[in-house]
Motif scaffolding. Structure first.
Motif, short mmCIF file in Angstrom:
data_model
loop_
_atom_site.label_atom_id
_atom_site.label_comp_id
_atom_site.label_asym_id
_atom_site.label_seq_id
_atom_site.Cartn_x
_atom_site.Cartn_y
_atom_site.Cartn_z
N ILE A 226 0.85 -1.18 0.02
CA ILE A 226 -0.12 -0.11 -0.17
C ILE A 226 0.99 1.07 0.01
O ILE A 226 1.54 1.37 1.07
CB ILE A 226 -0.97 0.01 1.21
N PRO A 227 1.07 2.23 -0.87
CA PRO A 227 1.60 3.29 -1.15
C PRO A 227 1.30 4.36 -0.13
O PRO A 227 2.12 5.09 0.32
CB PRO A 227 1.60 3.62 -2.48
N GLY A 228 0.01 4.53 0.20
CA GLY A 228 -0.46 5.33 0.97
C GLY A 228 -2.11 5.08 1.20
O GLY A 228 -2.71 4.41 0.67
N LEU A 229 -2.39 5.96 2.39
CA LEU A 229 -3.83 5.58 2.93
C LEU A 229 -4.53 6.98 3.40
O LEU A 229 -3.52 7.83 3.87
CB LEU A 229 -3.78 4.56 4.06
N GLU A 230 -5.54 7.29 3.30
CA GLU A 230 -6.11 8.32 4.11
C GLU A 230 -7.33 8.00 4.53
O GLU A 230 -8.22 6.93 3.92
CB GLU A 230 -6.33 9.51 3.13
N GLY A 231 -7.73 8.54 5.73
CA GLY A 231 -9.39 8.10 6.06
C GLY A 231 -9.34 8.82 7.57
O GLY A 231 -8.78 9.94 7.61
N ARG A 232 -10.12 8.55 8.29
CA ARG A 232 -10.43 9.18 9.53
C ARG A 232 -10.14 8.28 10.59
O ARG A 232 -10.17 7.21 10.70
CB ARG A 232 -11.96 9.54 9.46
N GLY B 236 -7.94 -5.74 8.80
CA GLY B 236 -8.24 -6.72 7.91
C GLY B 236 -7.39 -6.44 6.67
O GLY B 236 -6.18 -6.49 6.78
N GLU B 237 -7.98 -5.48 5.54
CA GLU B 237 -7.19 -5.21 4.56
C GLU B 237 -6.21 -4.10 5.04
O GLU B 237 -5.20 -4.15 4.45
CB GLU B 237 -8.18 -4.50 3.49
N PHE B 238 -6.68 -3.26 5.97
CA PHE B 238 -5.79 -2.29 6.30
C PHE B 238 -5.53 -2.44 7.95
O PHE B 238 -6.45 -3.02 8.60
CB PHE B 238 -6.51 -0.79 6.14
N LEU B 239 -4.86 -1.67 8.68
CA LEU B 239 -4.79 -1.44 10.12
C LEU B 239 -6.33 -0.76 10.43
O LEU B 239 -6.46 0.43 10.01
CB LEU B 239 -3.66 -0.62 10.61
N GLN C 15 -11.31 4.06 5.29
CA GLN C 15 -9.92 4.24 4.71
C GLN C 15 -9.65 4.03 3.10
O GLN C 15 -10.55 3.16 2.77
CB GLN C 15 -8.98 3.31 5.32
N GLN C 16 -9.18 4.79 2.40
CA GLN C 16 -8.83 4.51 1.12
C GLN C 16 -7.40 4.61 0.60
O GLN C 16 -6.87 5.37 1.21
CB GLN C 16 -9.73 4.91 0.11
N VAL C 17 -7.00 3.89 -0.33
CA VAL C 17 -5.57 3.77 -0.72
C VAL C 17 -5.57 4.96 -1.65
O VAL C 17 -6.30 5.45 -2.48
CB VAL C 17 -5.29 2.50 -1.66
#
Lengths: 195, 787
Positions: free
Chosen positions: A31-37, A153-156, A176-178
Motif C-alpha cells: 500500500i503506497p498510502g492511505l487516507e481516512g478518518r 483486515g485489509e488495512f490496520l 480508509q482508502q488507498v
C-alpha cells in the motif's frame, strides 16, 4: 553531552528476512498510502480522565503521516521518519516525542522487521482478521510500555497502546482508502468522503 | 670464559680479589632481582609527558587537567563504515568484547565497557532522575515565553501534546512538558540510533560508532597489543570496511611501536657496527667479549636498581641508556688499547687515575641532573650513573685481572692512526679562548629554542588525521583549554561559572567558534533556579486554567498540578553528580580546595582561532578566583623549564669540574676541557647558524657529548704520548657516533634531536682531541702524573 537516552530507532528499511508475518507485511507494504478518518481515546489513569479526539489522517509510506485533529481543538500534526530535527522546528515537538512518532509510523506501516528489533511479535487470526501483539524486549522500553496491539483486515483498523503507568491510547481507523502520494498534493491532509 | 686469572705478587691482591668476588655476588643478586622484575615483561612507560615534572605551584590546575584527560585516556572511539554496516559492526563488537588483555590471562577482558548498540547509551530515564526538580529548570525559550506573555503562548503546544497520538502527556506532573524541553536542550549529541547501532552521519556517509573503555591503562603494552591485534584481524577479514580510530591508546601504541622498532634497529645496528669495528681492530673474539662485558654488567647493575627506585622504565631512559654503549665501553677500550701497545701485565695502575677521573666527571654531569625536580631527568641520570659505575667496577675489578692476547696488528693500527691524525700545529690557549668566545657570541646572538609539544608527539600524521576526523564526527573536546574557578561556597561557584558561561555564549552568538562544557549547563545557579520556580508559578496560573478548560480535563487537574509546586527541591551539585548523567560531568568537579572553598572546571573546546586564548585570559583576569589554562602552553612551559634546568646544571657541572681539572692538570687543564666544551659550543653555534632550534632533547644529547668529551679530554692528557689512548678515544667516539648517528634518523622527534646533537657534538670532540692534546715537548709531564 555525549551520552543520550535514545530509546527507539528511527524508521529504517531492512532486507527482507523470513518471518511469520511475512505475508501480512508484504500485503501492507504494497500500500503506497492511505487516507481516512480516526477516533482517538486517551485514558489517563492517574487522573481517571479520558481525552477524546477525532479527525482525518493521511499516511504516505516512508514519507509521513499527517494527523489533522478536528475536535476538541483544531490542530495539524505531521510525523516523518527521521523527525527529530523536523518536528523540533515547530515548537512543542521534542526528541522523545519524535521517537514515539517513529514508532507510530512503523506501526501504521506494518514494518515488522523494524519493530522486531525492540518487540516480541505474535500474530493471531486470519488474513481477513488479524491481530498482532507487540511486547517490548528491552527493560528501558518495558519501563514505559506494557503492550501494543494492532488489529485489522485489509488495512490496520485499530491500534491499542498500553503504557506502563496504566495510561491507554486507543485509535480506530475507518473510511480508509488507498492513495498514491505524489508531490502535488502532499501538503494537504486528505479528507475522506463522508458516507 | 676461557681466560685464566693472573696471579699478582702485589700485596693488595687479596683485597682486590675479595672485592672482585663481592662485585660478582652483587651482580648475581641484581640478576635475580631483574629476573623477578621481568617476569611480566619490562615495565616500560612510553608517555613522554610522564617525564615532565608535576606543577607544584598549582596543584589545582594539575588536578583539573588530570581529571579532564583521564576521561579520555581510557576511552577510545572507532568509527566504522561498511556496505553491511550492521553485521560488520556487530562482528567487530563481539570480537572486541571477547578480547582479553593478555593471552595467558584468560580472565581479564581488554575492555571494561563497549557501547555500540543503540540501547547501550540509554542510561536510567532522566525523567525519573530530574522529575522532582523540573519546576526549577527552564530552558531559555520557555523562560522568555513566560516573561513575554505569562506563558499563554505555551498553551497550544501543551494541547498538542495532550492529543498527539505520539505524545506522552503528563497533565499533572508536567502539562507544559518543561522537563522534556530541558532534557532536549541538554542532549546536543550528534549520535543517532540507526538499525540498532549508534551512528553519526557526515557528508552522506554513515559511520557506526563503537565506544570502548579499556580496563587498564592505555600505556600498558599488553593492552595496546591486544587491541591492535583484534583490529588488524578484523580489518583483514573485512577488506571492504574502513575504520577510523580515536583515543590515546592508539597514539600510545603507535608511539611505543615506533620507538621500540627504532631502538631495536638503532641499538642492534650500533651494536653490530661496534662489533665489526672492534673485531677489525683487535682481531680476537675473546677481546671482544671482554670489551662488551662492562657494557653488559653495567646494564645488569643499572636496570634492576632503576626499576626498584622508579617502578617502571621510561622509554627515553632506555634510549639514553644506549649512550652507555659509548661510555661504558670507554674504560675497557682504554685498558685493552693500553695493553695492546704496552704489553703490560698489570696495566691498571697507570690507567686508574684517568679511568677514575673519567668516571667522576661523568657522574658529576649526570648526578647533577638527579638533583633537579624533573622526574624524567632524575631517572635518566640515575640509570646512566649506575650503568657507568657498574661498567667501571667491572673494568677495574675483573678485566684488569685477565691476561688477554694483544694482537700486534692493533699496535700498528694505533700508530698509523696517530701519525695520520696528528696535526703539525697545536691549538694554543689564546686561540682556544678566542674561538670559544666567538662561538658563544654566535650562539648567544642567534640561537633559537623550541619547546613546542610537537616534540612530545610521535604519532604518525595519518593517525592524527583520523583522530581529528573522529573528534569532528563526535563534536568532542579534548580537555586542552579550561577555566579553573574557585569560590567559598557551592552557590557562589555556580554563579561564577554561570557568569563565565553567559559571556562565552555571547561570544558564540557573535560568531566566535568555541564550545564549552560547564556544570551550570545542568545545574543552574541557585538564584536562577528560584527565579525559574517563580516563573512556573506564573505559568500555572491563567495559562494552566486555559489549558485545562480547552482540553476538557477534570477540574482537579488544576489543583493537583499546582500542588507540585510547593516544596520543590533545589537541584544541587552533589545530587546531579551522583546521577548516571551527572557522572559524565564529574570530570569538571574539583571538590574542596585546600583553603576550604570549592572549585570546578569549565572546559572549552572547538577553538579555531588561537588569538582567542588572549581573550579567554582577559576574561579570567576580569573575574575573581578564575584562572584560564591552555594545557598545551602549560606543558610547553614545563618543557622550557626542563630545558633551562638542564642548561643550568650542565653549566654548573662544568664550573665544578674546572677546579678539579686545574688541581690535577695545572696549566694543562684547558686541554682536558677543550674537547667537551668546544664540542658543546660548536653544536650550539652550528644550530644557531643553521637556524635549528635548540630543544630539551638536543640538550640531553649535549649532556652525552659532555660525558664522552670529558673522557676523551682526560685520556688524551693523561696518556698524551700513547697512540693507544688515541685509538681508544677514536673507537669510543666512533661507537657513540654510530649509535647516535642512527638515532638522528628516528621519526620520534625526541630521539631525532638527541641523535642530531650527539652526532655533531661527538664528531667535534674527535676532531678537537688531536689539536688540544699536549705535544711531544710536554710529554715528560704526562709520565709525572702517572708515576
Amino acid at each position: 553531552m555525549f551520552r543520550h537516552w535514545l530509546l527507539l530507532p528511527v524508521l529504517l528499511p531492512l532486507p527482507a528476512v523470513a518471518f511469520d508475518l511475512d505475508d501480512l507485511q508484504r500485503r501492507l507494504g504494497d500500500i503506497p498510502g492511505l487516507e481516512g478518518r480516526f477516533e482517538q481515546q486517551r485514558h489517563l489513569a492517574d487522573l481517571d480522565a479520558q481525552l477524546d479526539s477525532h479527525g482525518s489522517y493521511r499516511y504516505e509510506r516512508d514519507a509521513r503521516v499527517i494527523w489533522q485533529l478536528e475536535a476538541p481543538v483544531e490542530e495539524r500534526m505531521e510525523f516523518t521518519p527521521d523527525a527529530a530535527e523536523n518536528i523540533a522546528d515547530d515548537e512543542a515537538g521534542n526528541r522523545r516525542d519524535a521517537q514515539v512518532a517513529s514508532l507510530f509510523l512503523e506501526l501504521l506501516g506494518g514494518d515488522w522487521q523494524a519493530l522486531d528489533e525492540h518487540f516480541d511479535l505474535s500474530l493471531e487470526g486470519s488474513d481477513e482478521q488479524w491481530h498482532v501483539t507487540l511486547t517490548p524486549e528491552s527493560s528501558a522500553l518495558k519501563e514505559r510500555l506494557e503492550r501494543i496491539e494492532l488489529r485489522g483486515g485489509e488495512f490496520l483498523e485499530r491500534l491499542e497502546l498500553n503504557a506502563a503507568n496504566d495510561d491507554e491510547l486507543r485509535i480506530e481507523f475507518f473510511e480508509q482508502q488507498v492513495i498514491v502520494p505524489d508531490s502535488g498534493d502532499s501538503g494537504e491532509a486528505g479528507h475522506a468522503d463522508d458516507t | 670464559m676461557p681466560t685464566t686469572p693472573e696471579r699478582s705478587p702485589e700485596e693488595g691482591d687479596t683485597l682486590t680479589r675479595r672485592l672482585a668476588t663481592l662485585w660478582g655476588v652483587i651482580l648475581l643478586v641484581c640478576g635475580v632481582i631483574l629476573a623477578l622484575q621481568l617476569r611480566h615483561g619490562l615495565p616500560t612507560d612510553t608517555r613522554l609527558t610522564a617525564m615532565l615534572p608535576e606543577d607544584r605551584q598549582s596543584p589545582l590546575i594539575e588536578r583539573a587537567a588530570d581529571q579532564l584527560s583521564t576521561g579520555f585516556e581510557e576511552r577510545f572511539v572507532l568509527a566504522l563504515t561498511s556496505p553491511s554496516l550492521r553485521t560488520d559492526t556487530e562482528s567487530l563488537a563481539r570480537q572486541l568484547e571477547r578480547t582479553t588483555a593478555n593471552a595467558q590471562d584468560n580472565g581479564s577482558p581488554l575492555l571494561d565497557d563497549l557501547d555500540w548498540r543503540d540501547t547501550d547509551l540509554a542510561v536510567e530515564d532522566p525523567h525519573d532522575l530530574l522529575g522532582d526538580y523540573r519546576y526549577r529548570l527552564l530552558t531559555d525559550d520557555l523562560r522568555n515565553a513566560i516573561d513575554d506573555d505569562g506563558g499563554e503562548s505555551l498553551v497550544d503546544p501543551a494541547l498538542r501534546r495532550l492529543f498527539s497520538p505520539a505524545g506522552d502527556p503528563q497533565p499533572v506532573d508536567d502539562p507544559f512538558g518543561l522537563l522534556d524541553a530541558w532534557l532536549d536542550e541538554r542532549d546536543g549529541s550528534r549520535i543517532q540510533a540507526h538499525d540498532g547501532l549508534l551512528t553519526v552521519e557526515n557528508n552522506g556517509q554513515r559511520h557506526a560508532l563503537l565506544i570502548g573503555r579499556l580496563s587498564s591503562h592505555p600505556y600498558d603494552p599488553a593492552t595496546q597489543q591486544a587491541l591492535t591485534r583484534t583490529l588488524t584481524t578484523f580489518m583483514s577479514h573485512h577488506p571492504d570496511t574502513t575504520l577510523m580510530r580515536s583515543g590515546l591508546v592508539f597514539h600510545a601504541a603507535a608511539g611505543a611501536e615506533q620507538a621500540k622498532r627504532e631502538i631495536t634497529t638503532i641499538g642492534l645496528g650500533a651494536l653490530t657496527g661496534l662489533i665489526i669495528i672492534l673485531l677489525a681492530v683487535f682481531r680476537s673474539p675473546r677481546v671482544l667479549l671482554h670489551l662488551l662485558l662492562p657494557l653488559a654488567t653495567g646494564l645488569l647493575f643499572a636496570l634492576p636498581l632503576t626499576l626498584l627506585i622508579f617502578g617502571r622504565l621510561h622509554l627515553l631512559t632506555l634510549a639514553f641508556g644506549a649512550s652507555l654503549i659509548g661510555i661504558a665501553i670507554d674504560y675497557a677500550l682504554h685498558l685493552q688499547c693500553h695493553r695492546a701497545s704496552q704489553d703490560s701485565r698489570w696495566p691498571i695502575r697507570s690507567l686508574l687515575p684517568g679511568l677514575t677521573l673519567g668516571l667522576i666527571s661523568s657522574l658529576m654531569a649526570y648526578l647533577a641532573q638527579a638533583l633537579t625536580p624533573l622526574p624524567g631527568l632524575r631517572q635518566m641520570a640515575v640509570f646512566a650513573a649506575l650503568g657507568l659505575t657498574g661498567a667501571w667496577l667491572t673494568v677495574i675489578l675483573w678485566l684488569s685481572r685477565f691476561k688477554l692476547p694483544a694482537c700486534p696488528h692493533t699496535r700498528t693500527l694505533a700508530e698509523r692512526l696517530w701519525r695520520w691524525t696528528t696535526p703539525r700545529r697545536q691549538l694554543v690557549p689564546s686561540v682556544a679562548a678566542a674561538a670559544a668566545a666567538l662561538l658563544i657570541l654566535i650562539s648567544a646572538s642567534s640561537l633559537t629554542v623550541d619547546d613546542s609539544l610537537q616534540l612530545l608527539n610521535p604519532s604518525p600524521t595519518s593517525l592524527l588525521e583520523e583522530e581529528q576526523r573522529v573528534q569532528q564526527l563526535m563534536d568532542s573536546d579534548t580537555g586542552n583549554r579550561f577555566f579553573v574557578v574557585e569560590a567559598s561556597t557551592e552557590g557562589e561557584l555556580l554563579s561564577r561559572l554561570a557568569d563565565l558561561g553567559s559571556t562565552l555564549t555571547t561570544w558564540q552568538d557573535e560568531g566566535t567558534s568555541l564550545d564549552y562544557d560547564s556544570l551550570t549547563r545542568n545545574v543552574p545557579p541557585y538564584e536562577r533556579q528560584d527565579a525559574n520556580l517563580a516563573r512556573v508559578n506564573t505559568l500555572y496560573g491563567e495559562p494552566l486554567e486555559t489549558l485545562v478548560q480547552r482540553a476538557d480535563l477534570p477540574e482537579a487537574t488544576l489543583e493537583r498540578a499546582r500542588s507540585r509546586l510547593s516544596d520543590v527541591p533545589r537541584l544541587d551539585l552533589s545530587y546531579w553528580l551522583s546521577t548516571p548523567l551527572g557522572e559524565l560531568q564529574q570530570r569538571l568537579w574539583l571538590g574542596e580546595t585546600d583553603n576550604d572553598g570549592v572549585a570546578a572546571t569549565l572546559a572549552i573546546s572547538n577553538v579555531e582561532d588561537a588569538t582567542l586564548d588572549g581573550r579567554l585570559t582577559e576574561l579570567a583576569d576580569r573575574h575573581e578566583s578564575v584562572r584560564y589554562v591552555n594545557r598545551a602552553d602549560h606543558l610547553s612551559g614545563l618543557l622550557a623549564l626542563w630545558r633551562e634546568h638542564i642548561a643550568w646544571w650542565v653549566t654548573l657541572a662544568i664550573a665544578a669540574l674546572v677546579p678539579i681539572m686545574i688541581w690535577r692538570y695545572r696549566l694543562q687543564a684547558w686541554r682536558v676541557l677543550t674537547p667537551p666544551v668546544g664540542a658543546i659550543l660548536g653544536v650550539l653555534a652550528l644550530f644557531a647558524l643553521t637556524g635549528t632550534p635548540l630543544n630539551v632533547f638536543s640538550q640531553l644529547g649535549l649532556l652525552l657529548v659532555l660525558g664522552i668529551g670529558l673522557d676523551a679530554g682526560i685520556f688524551s692528557v693523561e696518556h698524551a704520548r700513547r697512540p693507544s689512548a688515541w685509538l681508544a678515544i677514536t673507537l669510543s667516539t666512533l661507537s657513540s657516533i654510530l649509535a647516535f648517528g642512527l638515532l638522528s634518523f628516528s621519526k620520534t622527534p625526541a630521539l631525532h634531536y638527541m641523535g642530531l646533537s650527539c652526532l655533531t657534538g661527538l664528531a667535534i670532540v674527535w676532531l678537537l682531541v688531536p689539536w688540544s692534546r699536549p705535544k711531544a715537548a710536554s710529554l715528560h709531564r704526562e709520565t709525572a702524573y702517572v708515576d
